[in-house]
Design a protein around this motif. Structure first.
Motif, PDB file in Angstrom:
ATOM      1  N   LYS A 236      -2.204 -10.580  13.848  1.00 23.17           N
ATOM      2  CA  LYS A 236      -1.531  -9.282  13.915  1.00 23.17           C
ATOM      3  C   LYS A 236      -0.188  -9.461  14.628  1.00 23.17           C
ATOM      4  O   LYS A 236      -0.017 -10.373  15.444  1.00 23.17           O
ATOM      5  CB  LYS A 236      -2.390  -8.288  14.692  1.00 23.17           C
ATOM      6  CG  LYS A 236      -3.736  -8.007  14.022  1.00 23.17           C
ATOM      7  CD  LYS A 236      -3.926  -6.509  13.847  1.00 23.17           C
ATOM      8  CE  LYS A 236      -5.026  -6.178  12.881  1.00 23.17           C
ATOM      9  NZ  LYS A 236      -6.352  -6.511  13.402  1.00 23.17           N
ATOM     10  N   VAL A 237       0.752  -8.558  14.357  1.00 21.92           N
ATOM     11  CA  VAL A 237       2.076  -8.694  14.971  1.00 21.92           C
ATOM     12  C   VAL A 237       1.970  -8.702  16.498  1.00 21.92           C
ATOM     13  O   VAL A 237       2.652  -9.469  17.186  1.00 21.92           O
ATOM     14  CB  VAL A 237       3.045  -7.599  14.465  1.00 21.92           C
ATOM     15  CG1 VAL A 237       2.619  -6.200  14.893  1.00 21.92           C
ATOM     16  CG2 VAL A 237       4.465  -7.863  14.936  1.00 21.92           C
ATOM     17  N   GLU A 268       3.932 -12.117   4.576  1.00 25.10           N
ATOM     18  CA  GLU A 268       3.142 -11.366   3.590  1.00 25.10           C
ATOM     19  C   GLU A 268       1.629 -11.517   3.833  1.00 25.10           C
ATOM     20  O   GLU A 268       0.876 -10.548   3.747  1.00 25.10           O
ATOM     21  CB  GLU A 268       3.460 -11.832   2.152  1.00 25.10           C
ATOM     22  CG  GLU A 268       4.733 -11.259   1.574  1.00 25.10           C
ATOM     23  CD  GLU A 268       5.967 -12.039   1.999  1.00 25.10           C
ATOM     24  OE1 GLU A 268       6.928 -11.390   2.463  1.00 25.10           O
ATOM     25  OE2 GLU A 268       6.008 -13.276   1.874  1.00 25.10           O
ATOM     26  N   GLU A 270      -0.041 -12.241   6.642  1.00 18.34           N
ATOM     27  CA  GLU A 270      -0.519 -11.557   7.845  1.00 18.34           C
ATOM     28  C   GLU A 270      -0.510 -10.045   7.659  1.00 18.34           C
ATOM     29  O   GLU A 270      -1.413  -9.346   8.106  1.00 18.34           O
ATOM     30  CB  GLU A 270       0.358 -11.918   9.051  1.00 18.34           C
ATOM     31  CG  GLU A 270       0.292 -13.395   9.454  1.00 18.34           C
ATOM     32  CD  GLU A 270       1.378 -14.218   8.782  1.00 18.34           C
ATOM     33  OE1 GLU A 270       1.799 -13.861   7.656  1.00 18.34           O
ATOM     34  OE2 GLU A 270       1.802 -15.233   9.372  1.00 18.34           O
ATOM     35  N   MET A 271       0.535  -9.530   6.991  1.00 13.02           N
ATOM     36  CA  MET A 271       0.640  -8.083   6.789  1.00 13.02           C
ATOM     37  C   MET A 271      -0.500  -7.594   5.900  1.00 13.02           C
ATOM     38  O   MET A 271      -1.166  -6.615   6.197  1.00 13.02           O
ATOM     39  CB  MET A 271       1.990  -7.767   6.134  1.00 13.02           C
ATOM     40  CG  MET A 271       2.312  -6.304   6.089  1.00 13.02           C
ATOM     41  SD  MET A 271       2.609  -5.657   7.731  1.00 13.02           S
ATOM     42  CE  MET A 271       4.379  -5.874   7.852  1.00 13.02           C
ATOM     43  N   SER A 276      -5.465  -4.018   5.424  1.00 14.14           N
ATOM     44  CA  SER A 276      -4.946  -3.134   4.375  1.00 14.14           C
ATOM     45  C   SER A 276      -6.103  -2.647   3.497  1.00 14.14           C
ATOM     46  O   SER A 276      -7.148  -3.294   3.420  1.00 14.14           O
ATOM     47  CB  SER A 276      -3.927  -3.881   3.510  1.00 14.14           C
ATOM     48  OG  SER A 276      -4.567  -4.865   2.712  1.00 14.14           O
ATOM     49  N   VAL A 386       8.324  -6.148   9.751  1.00 14.46           N
ATOM     50  CA  VAL A 386       8.276  -5.253   8.594  1.00 14.46           C
ATOM     51  C   VAL A 386       9.427  -5.569   7.635  1.00 14.46           C
ATOM     52  O   VAL A 386       9.260  -5.647   6.424  1.00 14.46           O
ATOM     53  CB  VAL A 386       8.374  -3.776   9.043  1.00 14.46           C
ATOM     54  CG1 VAL A 386       8.541  -2.856   7.836  1.00 14.46           C
ATOM     55  CG2 VAL A 386       7.152  -3.396   9.864  1.00 14.46           C
ATOM     56  N   GLU A 389       9.170  -8.894   5.704  1.00  6.50           N
ATOM     57  CA  GLU A 389       8.037  -8.890   4.786  1.00  6.50           C
ATOM     58  C   GLU A 389       8.570  -8.333   3.470  1.00  6.50           C
ATOM     59  O   GLU A 389       9.345  -7.377   3.469  1.00  6.50           O
ATOM     60  CB  GLU A 389       6.935  -8.003   5.370  1.00  6.50           C
ATOM     61  CG  GLU A 389       5.534  -8.371   4.961  1.00  6.50           C
ATOM     62  CD  GLU A 389       5.073  -7.755   3.652  1.00  6.50           C
ATOM     63  OE1 GLU A 389       4.032  -8.163   3.145  1.00  6.50           O
ATOM     64  OE2 GLU A 389       5.779  -6.856   3.132  1.00  6.50           O
ATOM     65  N   ASN A 396       0.694  -2.925   3.177  1.00 10.43           N
ATOM     66  CA  ASN A 396      -0.145  -2.318   4.222  1.00 10.43           C
ATOM     67  C   ASN A 396       0.572  -1.117   4.846  1.00 10.43           C
ATOM     68  O   ASN A 396       0.988  -1.166   6.002  1.00 10.43           O
ATOM     69  CB  ASN A 396      -0.464  -3.372   5.296  1.00 10.43           C
ATOM     70  CG  ASN A 396      -1.671  -3.006   6.130  1.00 10.43           C
ATOM     71  OD1 ASN A 396      -2.106  -1.852   6.126  1.00 10.43           O
ATOM     72  ND2 ASN A 396      -2.200  -3.968   6.859  1.00 10.43           N
ATOM     73  N   TYR A 399      -0.209   0.402   8.527  1.00 11.08           N
ATOM     74  CA  TYR A 399       0.097  -0.552   9.594  1.00 11.08           C
ATOM     75  C   TYR A 399       1.612  -0.673   9.778  1.00 11.08           C
ATOM     76  O   TYR A 399       2.117  -0.689  10.895  1.00 11.08           O
ATOM     77  CB  TYR A 399      -0.530  -1.896   9.228  1.00 11.08           C
ATOM     78  CG  TYR A 399      -0.455  -2.969  10.288  1.00 11.08           C
ATOM     79  CD1 TYR A 399      -0.817  -2.713  11.609  1.00 11.08           C
ATOM     80  CD2 TYR A 399      -0.052  -4.261   9.956  1.00 11.08           C
ATOM     81  CE1 TYR A 399      -0.761  -3.716  12.566  1.00 11.08           C
ATOM     82  CE2 TYR A 399       0.003  -5.267  10.901  1.00 11.08           C
ATOM     83  CZ  TYR A 399      -0.345  -4.990  12.201  1.00 11.08           C
ATOM     84  OH  TYR A 399      -0.284  -5.994  13.144  1.00 11.08           O
ATOM     85  N   VAL A 400       2.323  -0.715   8.653  1.00 12.19           N
ATOM     86  CA  VAL A 400       3.781  -0.849   8.691  1.00 12.19           C
ATOM     87  C   VAL A 400       4.408   0.339   9.430  1.00 12.19           C
ATOM     88  O   VAL A 400       5.282   0.171  10.286  1.00 12.19           O
ATOM     89  CB  VAL A 400       4.331  -0.957   7.252  1.00 12.19           C
ATOM     90  CG1 VAL A 400       5.793  -0.592   7.194  1.00 12.19           C
ATOM     91  CG2 VAL A 400       4.106  -2.358   6.706  1.00 12.19           C
TER      92      VAL A 400
END
Ligand code: HEC
Ligand code: HEC
Ligand code: HEC
Ligand code: HEC
Length: 444
Positions: A236-237, A268, A270-271, A276, A386, A389, A396, A399-400
């Motif tokens: 995660k970020v 991409e 991880e996002m 998602s 973000v 990506e 996602n 999350y974004v």
């Protein structure tokens, strides 16, 4: 055991065996849906030349070559290498004094990977060879031969002499079996550090993990520029940021603000995997980006990997009945994310200006100023996670938007801390930046 029980038991065994034999006969008699052409030529392990693999798999090979012909764009993505800096000049300020402020283009097809890395202005005499890690089918062979540490120690120019092929079959497949494999040692190590072994993953999981050989956040560790994914605390970020802070890593220092900055790269994988809707529902990257195609009776995965918006009937229609509705959702999600992202950029630029002013002021409180820089660093990494990506939020959306909300908040906090550090309320000014068409400069 009495006689009857024994008889019943034998009867059951006979019945089960008959059922099993029947099933096997039925299965072998059923025509198999042909998913690949029969293997005619032997392919050497890690063969870098995709054309040789293509003799066995003409459909996969010819569709793969299609990635070199795509030129059309979508609203936010697509296959031309348009300039992100021209489209959004705020990024020239956000990456000041760093390579990405010189040239920063949109991604295009896999066939172009090698050409594009060699042409980009960000490459110079000091560029490490590590930059080739995601651009060539020569890599698996080179890594096996010299080891990744030696590969990464070479200069870009020096290593380039050994690299002749763009991305190809050997980056994703094992020649002997054609199964999907992890080819990048950095991915192998990052998974291992999390106690994961990709050899135990399901086939569906591999249809996502194979893209993580390249579509991930990474950094170059130490003087040997050792390719490393910052996944020790998780993907995660928040967890990656924590990792970078623990090891005290920076990509560059922001001029005049002196903030130790981080640059995010195409995360991409991880996002998408950060909870998602699609990932949780078991959907893989290949479902949308490599939908099945048909050649007569043969069914194959479309290797012309590109934006699914060019073929939503095949990419989305395999699961969604109302294709117009879901592609409409993509448009709405992307527009919302884009506008929110621009508001975040305005906030970060305000923070940068305030920190610069506070840094120039000798009377500023240095402890508060350090706090302001820390907030700036975190805010910009979150935003970049973000921005860099490539799906403009679609992979996602929830999350974004959460990350952008946090990033904007952190940027405004950074600005306030800087104003406090300099004891100067004029630094609290809130601006919206736009491009002055006459001067070409970005200004409030
Ligand atoms: C549910 C479908 C879906 C899944 C699953 C999916 N994507 Fe995407 N992807 C999209 C859509 C839609 C876009 C936006 C395309 C556009 O804006 O033109 C996109 C954009 C992209 C882009 C940029 C394309 C361009 O035209 O510039 C890349 C790269 C990408 N995805 C990689 C991945 C990777 C890697 C995974 C898995 C980790 C993945 N995608 C999973 C639907 C999906
Ligand atoms: C060996 C590294 C590597 C692997 C593995 C890889 N990619 Fe890529 N991908 C790249 C690079 C590099 C680019 C950008 C090339 C350029 O801009 O010249 C790219 C570009 C793309 C694009 C943009 C295409 C366009 O026309 O704009 C999409 C979509 C994409 N990849 C999806 C995927 C998916 C899905 C997977 C897994 C099935 C995957 N990639 C696996 C390295 C890789
Ligand atoms: C970016 C990664 C990637 C590259 C590069 C790649 N493939 Fe694939 N390939 C996949 C994925 C993902 C699948 C789907 C596998 C599955 O469903 O188990 C696949 C499936 C296949 C299959 C199984 C049949 C099918 O179509 O589903 C064959 C054969 C194949 N690829 C051949 C090739 C050849 C030949 C090349 C080089 C010209 C190549 N691939 C390059 C990712 C890749
Ligand atoms: C392999 C199957 C599959 C593919 C391919 C697929 N989806 Fe989905 N999609 C799902 C599932 C499952 C859900 C979860 C909700 C549901 O059950 O309808 C979903 C949900 C969605 C949602 C609602 C998201 C949310 O958070 O509620 C949108 C929008 C969407 N998909 C768009 C797309 C688009 C656009 C494409 C093509 C680029 C696509 N999907 C491709 C299976 C798929």
């Amino acid at each position: 055991m009495n006689k009857y029980a024994l008889l019943v038991l034998v009867g059951v065994i006979v019945l089960l065996s008959a059922a099993l034999i029947g099933t096997l006969v039925f299965m072998t008699n059923k025509p198999v849906e042909s998913r690949a052409v029969q293997v005619i030529y032997d392919i050497a392990p890690m063969e870098p030349d995709s054309e040789l693999w293509g003799r066995n798999f003409p459909n996969q090979y010819s569709s793969f070559l299609g990635t070199g012909d795509n030129v059309l764009d979508t609203t936010y993505g697509g296959s031309s290498k348009f300039s992100h800096l021209e489209k959004d000049p705020r990024q020239v300020i956000l990456f000041a004094a760093y390579g990405f402020s010189l040239e920063y283009n949109d991604d295009r097809g896999h066939e172009w990977a090698l050409t594009d890395v060699r042409e980009i202005k960000r490459v110079n005499e000091t560029t490490p060879g590590t930059c080739y890690s995601c651009k060539s089918s020569d890599n698996p062979g080179l890594w096996a031969e010299m080891g990744m540490a030696e590969y990464d120690k070479m200069k870009f120019s020096e290593l380039g002499e050994h690299i002749n092929n763009t991305i190809g079959c050997a980056n994703c497949h094992e020649a002997e079996t054609m199964r999907l494999i992890v080819t990048n040692p950095a991915l192998e190590e990052a998974l291992e550090a999390q106690g994961k072994d990709w050899r135990t993953f399901s086939r569906q999981e591999m249809r996502t993990v194979v893209c993580a050989n390249c579509h991930v956040e990474y950094y170059f560790k130490g003087d040997g520029k050792y390719l490393t994914f910052p996944w020790q605390n998780g993907t995660k970020v928040e967890e990656m940021y924590e990792y970078y802070t623990e090891i005290g890593f920076k990509d560059w220092e922001y001029p005049e603000a002196l903030t130790p900055m981080l640059k995010a790269q195409h995360p991409e994988y991880e996002m998408f995997t950060a909870g998602s809707t699609h990932y949780n529902a078991g959907v893989a990257c290949a479902d949308c980006h490599m939908p099945y195609a048909r050649d007569g009776a043969a069914k194959y995965s479309d290797h012309n990997i590109r934006s699914p918006l060019f073929q939503p009937e095949r990419a989305c229609g395999q699961c969604h009945n109302d294709v117009a509705y879901v592609t409409g959702r993509v448009a709405v999600i992307q527009e919302q994310v884009y506008n929110t992202k621009i508001a975040t950029e305005d906030a970060i630029i305000d923070a940068i200006n305030a920190i610069k002013a506070a840094t120039a002021n000798p009377a500023s409180d240095q402890a508060l100023l350090a706090e302001a820089r820390e907030l700036h660093r975190k805010s910009q990494f979150y935003w970049d996670f973000v921005s860099a990506e490539n799906s403009m939020g679609f992979h996602n959306p929830q999350y974004v938007l959460k990350i952008l909300a946090e990033s904007t908040d952190l940027a405004r906090q950074a600005q306030m801390k800087a104003a406090q550090a300099a004891n100067d309320p004029s630094l609290l000014q809130v601006d919206t930046y736009y491009l002055n068409q006459e001067s070409g400069a970005l200004a409030p």
